[in-house]
Design an enzyme around this catalytic site. Structure first.
Site, PDB file in Angstrom:
ATOM      1  N   ASP A  96       0.496  -1.339  -0.002  1.00  0.00           N
ATOM      2  CA  ASP A  96       0.075   0.126  -0.001  1.00  0.00           C
ATOM      3  C   ASP A  96       1.248   1.260   0.014  1.00  0.00           C
ATOM      4  O   ASP A  96       1.569   1.323   1.320  1.00  0.00           O
ATOM      5  CB  ASP A  96      -0.650   0.148   1.015  1.00  0.00           C
ATOM      6  CG  ASP A  96      -2.144   0.934   0.965  1.00  0.00           C
ATOM      7  OD1 ASP A  96      -3.514   0.416   0.847  1.00  0.00           O
ATOM      8  OD2 ASP A  96      -2.231   1.364   0.535  1.00  0.00           O
ATOM      9  N   ASP A 193      -2.650   5.047  -2.120  1.00  0.00           N
ATOM     10  CA  ASP A 193      -4.064   5.284  -1.602  1.00  0.00           C
ATOM     11  C   ASP A 193      -4.355   6.899  -1.651  1.00  0.00           C
ATOM     12  O   ASP A 193      -2.956   7.408  -1.909  1.00  0.00           O
ATOM     13  CB  ASP A 193      -3.195   5.299  -0.062  1.00  0.00           C
ATOM     14  CG  ASP A 193      -4.299   6.397   0.875  1.00  0.00           C
ATOM     15  OD1 ASP A 193      -5.757   5.160   0.984  1.00  0.00           O
ATOM     16  OD2 ASP A 193      -3.795   7.331   1.633  1.00  0.00           O
ATOM     17  N   GLU A 234      -6.131   4.028  -5.427  1.00  0.00           N
ATOM     18  CA  GLU A 234      -7.771   4.346  -5.678  1.00  0.00           C
ATOM     19  C   GLU A 234      -8.058   5.650  -5.455  1.00  0.00           C
ATOM     20  O   GLU A 234      -7.702   6.340  -4.948  1.00  0.00           O
ATOM     21  CB  GLU A 234      -7.049   4.348  -3.602  1.00  0.00           C
ATOM     22  CG  GLU A 234      -8.871   4.756  -2.893  1.00  0.00           C
ATOM     23  CD  GLU A 234      -8.427   4.898  -1.792  1.00  0.00           C
ATOM     24  OE1 GLU A 234      -7.988   5.876  -1.107  1.00  0.00           O
ATOM     25  OE2 GLU A 234      -9.863   4.445  -0.851  1.00  0.00           O
ATOM     26  N   HIS A 308     -11.222  -2.470   4.043  1.00  0.00           N
ATOM     27  CA  HIS A 308     -11.263  -2.298   5.357  1.00  0.00           C
ATOM     28  C   HIS A 308     -12.291  -0.884   5.154  1.00  0.00           C
ATOM     29  O   HIS A 308     -11.733  -0.207   6.651  1.00  0.00           O
ATOM     30  CB  HIS A 308      -9.634  -1.582   5.317  1.00  0.00           C
ATOM     31  CG  HIS A 308      -8.909  -0.845   4.602  1.00  0.00           C
ATOM     32  ND1 HIS A 308      -8.845  -0.800   3.469  1.00  0.00           N
ATOM     33  CD2 HIS A 308      -8.543  -0.027   5.399  1.00  0.00           C
ATOM     34  CE1 HIS A 308      -8.560   0.162   3.317  1.00  0.00           C
ATOM     35  NE2 HIS A 308      -7.610   0.865   4.111  1.00  0.00           N
ATOM     36  N   ASP A 309     -12.444   0.085   4.576  1.00  0.00           N
ATOM     37  CA  ASP A 309     -12.982   1.218   4.716  1.00  0.00           C
ATOM     38  C   ASP A 309     -14.594   1.255   4.560  1.00  0.00           C
ATOM     39  O   ASP A 309     -15.423   2.199   4.841  1.00  0.00           O
ATOM     40  CB  ASP A 309     -13.024   2.495   4.243  1.00  0.00           C
ATOM     41  CG  ASP A 309     -11.092   2.912   4.138  1.00  0.00           C
ATOM     42  OD1 ASP A 309     -10.804   3.342   2.784  1.00  0.00           O
ATOM     43  OD2 ASP A 309     -10.385   2.765   4.576  1.00  0.00           O
TER      44      ASP A 309
END
Ligand code: TEU
Ligand code: CA
Length: 535
Positions: A96, A193, A234, A308-309
């Site tokens: 990430d 990210d 993302e 995870h969000d």
């Protein structure tokens, strides 16, 4: 064929995956223990969320040293052992990359905030006063006062995550250096990210700017050119128009990106994620149709329900009680039958569900900050809790339920966050014993992607467009045809023409009810069928 077009990615949020040293926090040792579980599922790539040194204000999305492993997760030696073990099983690893911002404990920021004349001062975004009333994603103003230099710095996330100034070439050079350092260690790419925010224009409260594409092309040239790696951005602001720009190979930016439009339909436009609205299936179908068509032969899509969000998909769009297994499989089949690279979030493969904790048991900074903000806005605690139960990120961060023993076999210590109490019924060990588990169904979905070209290359046509119960579509190529028909409700419903369709196709590739059903013009609750024929 590019390997990532037939690959399935599994996302690991390490602190909730498996704890190997009894401190209650998942770690690299825990991942090493479970590599064979991942191999058995059949996934091709692991996306590992941040494990770099961090004060953990945002669970690692606030990095203080990009070149060090957070001791909470383990050592660099363990990282290398994990990478070797994954590679030995033919599984790739993407890390990430969080470079829209750093932690406020990063050396760069420590220097920058002390002295306006520091060479690192311009690594961040400073103003003499809050020049806009823009709000951060984690509540409150994006401008935070810094006493030492009597100025304000910009942060789109928590005040402990100061945004990097990507217009500064020195910042970009440092980022490319760390990317190459990790690629030289043998990793297979990155999830990036909020990468569409690197083109931001703070003065105008603009979060996504065209510069993002320019910087990504520069990054590609400096880091990815000539390497067989893959990158997924993302891109929270990506649209069906901009997504092809990120993933068009000719533009040399990213391999693919995450669009979030399909996960933004249960909120009242402009009111943010917490103000809930019922999902309309036909809106969801239209979003998928637009994205499938926008990227067909013009770029490459990612396919995901969870991360995870996001809350757990079986609770969000399926049924996490009576029809948990059927709806978990239906959601998997509908998603994996489309064109793109699918992402499975840890626990999705065993149908883990959302959780309802007392307020004090929530850990996520986004949730904690939101409570204060919404109370000040006059929201009732009932409405606040309803928002947290439905959309809180901790829904996805309760520890993986490995078995029905204490703490679900996740840790021998005290877990950093409470487990979902339903681990006694929903866990990996029991699931692996079941014939018709969601796990087994996901194994088949992953295998079908390898065995049937149509899933990778076929076009997309939406069917039953006006039917608010049925999600159905065809995928066609010169030589094959696929038809997915799914009941998105917990009721038995009419499905006109279904029995006729069954005779038109060679066979049923996959269904979440017994295969030898007498096909009538009805679909049972959450029933999903994938028909196949070669032409
Ligand atoms: O998330 C970015 C992002 O879009 C989030 O604000 C998301 O919309 C929100 O969490 C949904 O509730 C990335 C990471 O995935 C997230 O975990 C980090 O907190 C965030 O960036 C900051 O790094
Ligand atoms: Ca641990």
């Amino acid at each position: 064929m590019d390997w990532w077009k037939k690959s399935v990615v599994y996302q690991i949020y390490p602190m909730s995956f498996k704890d190997s040293n009894g401190d209650g926090i998942g770690d690299i040792g825990g991942i090493i223990e479970k590599v064979d579980y991942l191999k058995e599922l059949g996934v091709d790539v692991i996306w590992l969320t941040p494990i770099y040194e961090s004060p953990m204000d945002d669970n690692g999305y606030d990095i203080s040293d990009y070149y060090k492993i957070n001791p909470l997760f383990g050592t660099m030696e363990q990282f290398e052992e994990m990478l070797d073990k994954l590679h030995s099983r033919g599984i790739k690893l993407i890390m990430d990359l969080v470079v829209n911002h750093t932690s406020d404990e990063h050396q760069w920021f420590k220097e920058a905030r002390k002295d306006k004349n520091s060479k690192y001062h311009d690594f961040y975004i400073w103003k003499d006063k809050p020049i806009t009333d823009q709000q951060s994603f984690f509540s409150g103003s994006v401008w935070e006062y810094n006493e030492e230099t009597d100025e304000y710095y910009y942060h789109l996330f928590s005040k402990r995550q100061p945004d990097l100034n990507w217009d500064n070439e020195e910042v970009r050079k440092e980022v490319y250096r760390l990317i190459n350092w990790w690629l030289d260690k043998g990793i297979d790419g990155f999830r990036m990210d909020v990468i569409d925010l690197i083109g931001k224009i703070p003065e105008e409260s603009v979060m996504f700017g065209e510069k993002s594409h320019i910087y990504l092309q520069e990054m590609h040239k400096a880091c990815f050119e000539g390497r067989d790696v893959f990158t997924v951005g993302e891109t929270s602001f990506a649209t069906p128009q901009s997504a092809p720009l990120y993933s068009d190979k000719e533009r040399k930016e990213l391999t693919m990106c995450f669009g979030f439009e399909h996960l933004g339909l249960e909120e009242i436009k402009g009111n943010g994620k917490w103000d809930l609205k019922k999902l309309e299936l036909n809106e969801l179908k239209q979003v998928f149709k637009i994205w499938q068509k926008a990227l067909h032969e013009k770029g490459w899509n990612s396919l995901f329900w969870s991360n995870h969000d996001q809350p757990r998909i079986v609770s969000r769009m399926g049924n996490d009680t009576t029809y948990r297994i059927e709806s978990g499989k239906m959601l998997g089949l509908v998603l994996h039958g489309m064109q793109g690279t699918p992402y499975i979030y840890q626990g999705e493969e065993i149908g883990m569900t959302n959780v309802k904790f007392p307020l004090e048991d929530y850990k996520d900074i986004e949730t904690i900050n939101m409570v204060k903000e919404k109370q000040e806005a006059g929201w009732s605690m009932e409405k606040i809790m309803a928002g947290i139960y439905a959309k809180g990120r901790d829904n996805a961060r309760t520890p993986i339920q490995w078995n029905s023993s204490e703490n679900a076999g996740f840790t021998t210590g005290t877990p950093w966050i409470k487990l979902n109490p339903n681990y006694t019924e929903i866990n990996v060990e029991d699931t692996l014993k079941q014939e018709n588990s969601i796990f087994n169904f996901y194994q088949q979905l992953i295998k079908i992607r390898k065995d049937y070209e149509i899933i990778t290359v076929g076009d997309f046509e939406l069917l039953y467009e006006e039917d608010s119960n049925i999600f159905a579509y065809t995928r066609k190529s010169e030589t094959e045809e696929l038809r997915v028909v799914a009941n998105f409700t917990g009721e038995e419903i009419e499905c006109k023409g279904l029995s006729e369709i069954a005779t038109e196709y060679d066979r049923v590739l996959l269904t979440n009810y017994t295969l030898n059903r007498t096909v009538k013009d009805v679909l049972r609750p959450y029933e999903a069928i994938m028909f196949y024929k070669s032409i």
